[in-house]
Design a protein around this motif. Structure first.
Motif, PDB file in Angstrom:
ATOM      1  N   UNK A  52      72.785  44.774  44.384  1.00 52.61           N
ATOM      2  CA  UNK A  52      74.066  44.108  44.152  1.00 52.61           C
ATOM      3  C   UNK A  52      75.158  45.131  43.844  1.00 52.61           C
ATOM      4  N   UNK A  53      74.832  46.135  43.049  1.00 55.54           N
ATOM      5  CA  UNK A  53      75.803  47.188  42.741  1.00 55.54           C
ATOM      6  C   UNK A  53      76.158  47.961  44.010  1.00 55.54           C
ATOM      7  N   UNK A  54      75.149  48.254  44.837  1.00 52.95           N
ATOM      8  CA  UNK A  54      75.416  48.941  46.107  1.00 52.95           C
ATOM      9  C   UNK A  54      76.272  48.074  47.021  1.00 52.95           C
ATOM     10  N   UNK A  55      76.042  46.772  47.005  1.00 55.48           N
ATOM     11  CA  UNK A  55      76.822  45.848  47.824  1.00 55.48           C
ATOM     12  C   UNK A  55      78.278  45.804  47.356  1.00 55.48           C
ATOM     13  N   UNK A  56      78.486  45.769  46.061  1.00 58.29           N
ATOM     14  CA  UNK A  56      79.850  45.776  45.512  1.00 58.29           C
ATOM     15  C   UNK A  56      80.565  47.069  45.896  1.00 58.29           C
ATOM     16  N   UNK A  57      79.874  48.198  45.748  1.00 61.63           N
ATOM     17  CA  UNK A  57      80.485  49.487  46.088  1.00 61.63           C
ATOM     18  C   UNK A  57      80.807  49.568  47.579  1.00 61.63           C
ATOM     19  N   UNK A  58      79.908  49.070  48.417  1.00 58.78           N
ATOM     20  CA  UNK A  58      80.151  49.068  49.855  1.00 58.78           C
ATOM     21  C   UNK A  58      81.335  48.179  50.215  1.00 58.78           C
ATOM     22  N   UNK A  59      81.423  47.013  49.578  1.00 57.41           N
ATOM     23  CA  UNK A  59      82.541  46.113  49.830  1.00 57.41           C
ATOM     24  C   UNK A  59      83.874  46.729  49.444  1.00 57.41           C
ATOM     25  N   UNK A  60      83.907  47.376  48.288  1.00 53.44           N
ATOM     26  CA  UNK A  60      85.143  48.032  47.846  1.00 53.44           C
ATOM     27  C   UNK A  60      85.521  49.152  48.808  1.00 53.44           C
ATOM     28  N   UNK A  61      84.537  49.961  49.194  1.00 45.81           N
ATOM     29  CA  UNK A  61      84.819  51.070  50.110  1.00 45.81           C
ATOM     30  C   UNK A  61      85.348  50.562  51.449  1.00 45.81           C
ATOM     31  N   UNK A  62      84.752  49.511  51.965  1.00 51.05           N
ATOM     32  CA  UNK A  62      85.197  48.955  53.246  1.00 51.05           C
ATOM     33  C   UNK A  62      86.601  48.372  53.137  1.00 51.05           C
ATOM     34  N   UNK A  63      86.898  47.702  52.032  1.00 51.26           N
ATOM     35  CA  UNK A  63      88.243  47.145  51.852  1.00 51.26           C
ATOM     36  C   UNK A  63      89.295  48.244  51.750  1.00 51.26           C
ATOM     37  N   UNK A  64      89.013  49.284  50.979  1.00 48.92           N
ATOM     38  CA  UNK A  64      89.981  50.374  50.807  1.00 48.92           C
ATOM     39  C   UNK A  64      90.195  51.111  52.124  1.00 48.92           C
ATOM     40  N   UNK A  65      89.095  51.400  52.827  1.00 53.85           N
ATOM     41  CA  UNK A  65      89.193  52.126  54.096  1.00 53.85           C
ATOM     42  C   UNK A  65      89.989  51.329  55.126  1.00 53.85           C
ATOM     43  N   UNK A  66      89.668  50.043  55.261  1.00 53.64           N
ATOM     44  CA  UNK A  66      90.352  49.251  56.283  1.00 53.64           C
ATOM     45  C   UNK A  66      91.815  49.002  55.915  1.00 53.64           C
ATOM     46  N   UNK A  67      92.112  48.818  54.642  1.00 57.79           N
ATOM     47  CA  UNK A  67      93.516  48.644  54.237  1.00 57.79           C
ATOM     48  C   UNK A  67      94.312  49.919  54.501  1.00 57.79           C
ATOM     49  N   UNK A  68      93.695  51.070  54.255  1.00 55.92           N
ATOM     50  CA  UNK A  68      94.376  52.343  54.541  1.00 55.92           C
ATOM     51  C   UNK A  68      94.629  52.499  56.038  1.00 55.92           C
ATOM     52  N   UNK A  69      93.682  52.079  56.862  1.00 59.70           N
ATOM     53  CA  UNK A  69      93.856  52.162  58.311  1.00 59.70           C
ATOM     54  C   UNK A  69      94.950  51.205  58.791  1.00 59.70           C
ATOM     55  N   UNK A  70      95.019  50.028  58.179  1.00 60.56           N
ATOM     56  CA  UNK A  70      96.076  49.077  58.543  1.00 60.56           C
ATOM     57  C   UNK A  70      97.442  49.677  58.224  1.00 60.56           C
ATOM     58  N   UNK A  71      97.585  50.225  57.023  1.00 61.00           N
ATOM     59  CA  UNK A  71      98.861  50.837  56.636  1.00 61.00           C
ATOM     60  C   UNK A  71      99.204  52.012  57.537  1.00 61.00           C
ATOM     61  N   UNK A  72      98.201  52.788  57.904  1.00 58.82           N
ATOM     62  CA  UNK A  72      98.424  53.928  58.783  1.00 58.82           C
ATOM     63  C   UNK A  72      98.910  53.478  60.161  1.00 58.82           C
ATOM     64  N   UNK A  73      98.307  52.439  60.685  1.00 56.89           N
ATOM     65  CA  UNK A  73      98.721  51.923  61.995  1.00 56.89           C
ATOM     66  C   UNK A  73     100.134  51.341  61.944  1.00 56.89           C
ATOM     67  N   UNK A  74     100.458  50.633  60.875  1.00 55.93           N
ATOM     68  CA  UNK A  74     101.778  50.010  60.772  1.00 55.93           C
ATOM     69  C   UNK A  74     102.881  51.026  60.477  1.00 55.93           C
ATOM     70  N   UNK A  75     102.529  52.156  59.869  1.00 53.19           N
ATOM     71  CA  UNK A  75     103.524  53.176  59.544  1.00 53.19           C
ATOM     72  C   UNK A  75     103.784  54.119  60.713  1.00 53.19           C
ATOM     73  N   UNK A  76     102.940  54.054  61.721  1.00 51.54           N
ATOM     74  CA  UNK A  76     103.078  54.923  62.884  1.00 51.54           C
ATOM     75  C   UNK A  76     104.386  54.618  63.608  1.00 51.54           C
TER      76      UNK A  76
END
Length: 84
Positions: A52-76
């Motif tokens: 469960x802890x690994x799942x929470x950490x994976x979920x947070x990492x995926x959310x942060x990574x994808x949000x950063x990619x969204x911002x990067x694409x929109x700022x281009x």
């Protein structure tokens, strides 16, 4: 008129948004196990506190990574933008 226009939503941005939603579901699944020891969607997952802890950490990492990619694409800068 306002010289700024909304950035276009591309397929890449939509893909990253779907990954962000998947990260939210993964995070919620792990958190549900940590709080109530109940599974959220998939019976038998997660099965322990460690997973469960690994799942929470994976979920947070995926959310942060994808949000950063969204911002990067929109700022281009767009190649079709008109400058005066």
């Amino acid at each position: 008129m306002d010289s700024r226009q909304r950035p276009p939503v591309t397929l890449k941005v939509m893909f990253y948004a779907l990954l962000d939603a998947a990260g939210m579901l993964i995070f919620a699944s792990g958190l549900m196990w940590l709080v109530r020891q109940q599974t959220l969607f998939i019976p038998g997952f997660p099965t322990s506190t460690a997973s469960a802890v690994a799942t929470v950490a994976t979920g947070i990492a995926l959310m942060v990574w994808s949000a950063a990619r969204i911002l990067r694409e929109l700022a281009r800068p767009r190649s079709d933008s008109k400058r005066s």
